[in-house]
Scaffold this active site. Structure first.
Site, PDB file in Angstrom:
ATOM      1  N   GLN A 104       0.838  -1.193   0.000  1.00 21.98           N
ATOM      2  CA  GLN A 104       0.000   0.000   0.000  1.00 21.98           C
ATOM      3  C   GLN A 104       0.880   1.252   0.000  1.00 21.98           C
ATOM      4  O   GLN A 104       1.127   1.845   1.029  1.00 21.98           O
ATOM      5  CB  GLN A 104      -0.882  -0.040   1.256  1.00 21.98           C
ATOM      6  N   PHE A 105       1.365   1.638  -1.175  1.00 26.09           N
ATOM      7  CA  PHE A 105       2.272   2.783  -1.266  1.00 26.09           C
ATOM      8  C   PHE A 105       1.639   4.070  -0.782  1.00 26.09           C
ATOM      9  O   PHE A 105       2.326   4.990  -0.341  1.00 26.09           O
ATOM     10  CB  PHE A 105       2.821   2.944  -2.693  1.00 26.09           C
ATOM     11  N   THR A 106       0.323   4.165  -0.790  1.00 26.23           N
ATOM     12  CA  THR A 106      -0.349   5.395  -0.389  1.00 26.23           C
ATOM     13  C   THR A 106      -0.206   5.686   1.107  1.00 26.23           C
ATOM     14  O   THR A 106      -0.529   6.786   1.551  1.00 26.23           O
ATOM     15  CB  THR A 106      -1.842   5.371  -0.776  1.00 26.23           C
TER      16      THR A 106
END
Length: 150
Positions: free
Chosen positions: A78-80
């Site tokens: 989950q890069f966000t």
């Protein structure tokens, strides 16, 4: 590395209309990776997560770990989680590691987490458009950052 832990009674990940992972009691782990992350971050987080006492005992007190309840887990990249919202209205993801750094660390995290938990875990697929479904138990949601170690 930054994780969002969600205690679940059920969770699943779907990719291209296909179920990739399903669990019952356990944790949905959303994992954000930065360029500076290393094996040290992986080791610390995996040990912290499996031993964290966030599951209810017979007195309904959070005294049990994922190991204690023989729970399952799903790990989703989950890069966000490394979004910066300091300027303007559009988040910046400049702190999030690019795939050439993030993919190997994501795979090492899964490998270490399975070793620490003592069983396989479900996963998403790095970079895929995923549909994550969960029933948050409690609800219990905890954020842990390997750099802050709070």
């Amino acid at each position: 590395m930054r994780v969002v832990l969600q205690r679940v009674s059920k969770a699943s990940v779907q990719i291209n209309h296909e179920i990739n992972a399903v669990i019952r009691t356990g944790l949905l782990i959303l994992l954000g990776i930065e360029n500076e992350d290393s094996q040290e971050d992986i080791d610390w987080l995996c040990n912290k997560i499996v031993k964290m006492r966030i599951f209810s005992d017979e007195n309904n007190a959070m005294n049990l770990s994922l190991l204690d309840v023989d729970g399952d887990a799903i790990v989703v990249s989950q890069f966000t989680l490394h979004a910066s919202t300091k300027k303007g209205n559009r988040p910046s993801f400049i702190k999030a590691a690019k795939p050439d750094v993030a993919v190997p660390l994501y795979e090492k995290f899964i490998e270490k987490f399975e070793e620490t938990l003592g069983k396989p875990v479900g996963t998403g697929e790095f970079g895929a458009d995923m549909k994550v479904e969960l029933i948050n138990d409690g609800p219990v949601t905890i954020i842990v950052d390997s750099k802050q170690r709070e």
